[in-house]
Write a protein that holds these residues in place. Structure first.
Motif, PDB file in Angstrom:
ATOM      1  N   ALA A  63       0.829  -1.206   0.000  1.00  0.00           N
ATOM      2  CA  ALA A  63       0.000   0.000   0.000  1.00  0.00           C
ATOM      3  C   ALA A  63       0.867   1.261   0.000  1.00  0.00           C
ATOM      4  N   MET A  64       1.967   1.228   0.742  1.00  0.00           N
ATOM      5  CA  MET A  64       2.858   2.390   0.789  1.00  0.00           C
ATOM      6  C   MET A  64       3.513   2.627  -0.563  1.00  0.00           C
ATOM      7  N   PHE A  65       3.929   1.548  -1.234  1.00  0.00           N
ATOM      8  CA  PHE A  65       4.521   1.685  -2.575  1.00  0.00           C
ATOM      9  C   PHE A  65       3.512   2.324  -3.524  1.00  0.00           C
ATOM     10  N   LEU A  66       2.280   1.828  -3.505  1.00  0.00           N
ATOM     11  CA  LEU A  66       1.240   2.361  -4.382  1.00  0.00           C
ATOM     12  C   LEU A  66       0.926   3.812  -4.045  1.00  0.00           C
ATOM     13  N   PHE A  67       0.831   4.123  -2.759  1.00  0.00           N
ATOM     14  CA  PHE A  67       0.517   5.486  -2.324  1.00  0.00           C
ATOM     15  C   PHE A  67       1.582   6.478  -2.802  1.00  0.00           C
ATOM     16  N   LEU A  68       2.850   6.106  -2.676  1.00  0.00           N
ATOM     17  CA  LEU A  68       3.934   6.991  -3.099  1.00  0.00           C
ATOM     18  C   LEU A  68       3.953   7.163  -4.614  1.00  0.00           C
ATOM     19  N   MET A  69       3.669   6.077  -5.354  1.00  0.00           N
ATOM     20  CA  MET A  69       3.625   6.172  -6.810  1.00  0.00           C
ATOM     21  C   MET A  69       2.498   7.094  -7.254  1.00  0.00           C
ATOM     22  N   ILE A  70       1.352   6.977  -6.614  1.00  0.00           N
ATOM     23  CA  ILE A  70       0.207   7.834  -6.960  1.00  0.00           C
ATOM     24  C   ILE A  70       0.505   9.286  -6.593  1.00  0.00           C
ATOM     25  N   SER A  71       1.190   9.502  -5.473  1.00  0.00           N
ATOM     26  CA  SER A  71       1.576  10.854  -5.082  1.00  0.00           C
ATOM     27  C   SER A  71       2.502  11.470  -6.125  1.00  0.00           C
ATOM     28  N   MET A  72       3.431  10.667  -6.641  1.00  0.00           N
ATOM     29  CA  MET A  72       4.314  11.145  -7.707  1.00  0.00           C
ATOM     30  C   MET A  72       3.521  11.468  -8.965  1.00  0.00           C
ATOM     31  N   ARG A  73       2.551  10.621  -9.281  1.00  0.00           N
ATOM     32  CA  ARG A  73       1.727  10.871 -10.464  1.00  0.00           C
ATOM     33  C   ARG A  73       0.962  12.179 -10.341  1.00  0.00           C
ATOM     34  N   GLU A  74       0.398  12.437  -9.153  1.00  0.00           N
ATOM     35  CA  GLU A  74      -0.391  13.658  -8.956  1.00  0.00           C
ATOM     36  C   GLU A  74       0.468  14.913  -9.097  1.00  0.00           C
ATOM     37  N   LEU A  75       1.664  14.874  -8.531  1.00  0.00           N
ATOM     38  CA  LEU A  75       2.540  16.039  -8.606  1.00  0.00           C
ATOM     39  C   LEU A  75       3.056  16.249 -10.029  1.00  0.00           C
ATOM     40  N   THR A  76       3.346  15.137 -10.724  1.00  0.00           N
ATOM     41  CA  THR A  76       3.772  15.233 -12.126  1.00  0.00           C
ATOM     42  C   THR A  76       2.649  15.801 -12.980  1.00  0.00           C
ATOM     43  N   LYS A  77       1.429  15.386 -12.676  1.00  0.00           N
ATOM     44  CA  LYS A  77       0.262  15.887 -13.410  1.00  0.00           C
ATOM     45  C   LYS A  77       0.089  17.389 -13.183  1.00  0.00           C
ATOM     46  N   ASP A  78       0.398  17.851 -11.972  1.00  0.00           N
ATOM     47  CA  ASP A  78       0.325  19.290 -11.693  1.00  0.00           C
ATOM     48  C   ASP A  78       1.341  20.059 -12.547  1.00  0.00           C
TER      49      ASP A  78
END
Length: 304
Positions: free
Chosen positions: A177-192
């Protein structure tokens, strides 16, 4: 040969499919079932998982809630998307705002009805989830840090309901879950970073707009380093079978990501980075069976 009315209906269907991002929902459904079979419910026979009606109801309620979330997000972001995603926005606009809202309420109502089949707690869970998605789309999305954090949490929430259903509290699940959460956080910031132009025009206070691109890149670098930690633990401390190859590949791609990140300064370059993260997440979903290839083969054999 389709007549005019049939063509109109078909166009509307593709427009709505674009709005709800049906391909993303399909991936989430597949991911929930794979996680149930190989991680959360791995102590159960394949038949018990696949043909579990309660699980099916929870997965379908999740799919409808996510679809509703995409609709309400599209509703609030329609002007911004004209700048950031003009081609997709034109397809989305084939469906009127009234139709979108009607579908939004119908999907959420059906999600709650399906959840009620499982339990009252499931109804409360999805009611809070629906409200959380609306509040994020309406208010929180425009705020730096809070918007990114909320988006990441809402994205992994469908897996949380499955986690609660199986009551499996093994440490490996939290590391996944932590791996997925961090990957999604990276995706959101990259999308910004990718959407700076539209966010600026619509007065969104995202991290790149408030703190600048350089600060955003530093944050992405930190998130990338942090993501390596659960990947390392899953490779060396837990049994993930052949899925370890996925985590090795993820680390390599994250290194490539970091190299490209500091050379990027245009929407196209940030789009490429965004797609790298999306590819890692997607590959992770379809790599879940690699945890134990023999598991599903043995379960299928037992079903015969």
């Amino acid at each position: 040969m389709l007549n005019r009315r049939q063509k109109h209906i078909l166009i509307k269907f593709f427009g709505m499919f674009s709005v709800v991002r049906g391909y993303n929902i399909l991936i989430v459904v597949i991911a929930q079932y794979l996680a149930s079979i190989y991680i959360l419910g791995n102590h159960l026979a394949l038949k018990e998982v696949v043909f579990d009606l309660n699980l099916f109801m929870l997965v379908m309620a999740s799919a409808m809630t996510i679809a509703g979330g995409y609709i309400i997000n599209n509703f609030y972001d329609s002007e911004k998307d004209l700048i950031n995603r003009p081609q997709k926005s034109m397809l989305d606009r084939l469906v009127s705002q009234n139709t979108k809202l009607s579908f939004y309420f119908v999907l959420n109502f059906l999600a709650v009805i399906l959840a009620s089949y499982v339990s009252f707690r499931a109804v409360v869970f999805f009611s809070v989830y629906i409200f959380g998605i609306w509040f994020y789309s309406h208010k929180l999305k425009k705020l730096p840090f809070i918007g990114n954090l909320t988006s990441a949490i809402l994205t992994i929430t469908p897996f949380f309901i499955i986690f609660i259903y199986y009551k499996n509290f093994e440490h490996v699940i939290f590391v996944h879950a932590m791996f997925l959460f961090l990957m999604i956080s990276m995706r959101e910031l990259t999308k910004d970073l990718e959407n700076i132009k539209g966010d600026l025009a619509q007065d969104y206070k995202t991290i790149p707009i408030v703190y600048g691109e350089t600060a955003s890149k530093i944050m992405l670098t930190i998130l990338g380093v942090l993501t390596v930690i659960p990947a390392y633990l899953l490779i060396n401390k837990f049994h993930v079978g052949k899925m370890s190859y996925f985590f090795y590949a993820s680390i390599l791609l994250l290194i490539v990501f970091q190299f490209l990140l500091w050379k990027s300064n245009s929407k196209l370059q940030y789009l490429i980075l965004h797609n790298i993260i999306k590819f890692i997440i997607l590959a992770g979903v379809f790599s879940i069976p690699l945890i134990d290839i023999s598991l599903v083969l043995n379960k299928i054999a037992l079903m015969r």
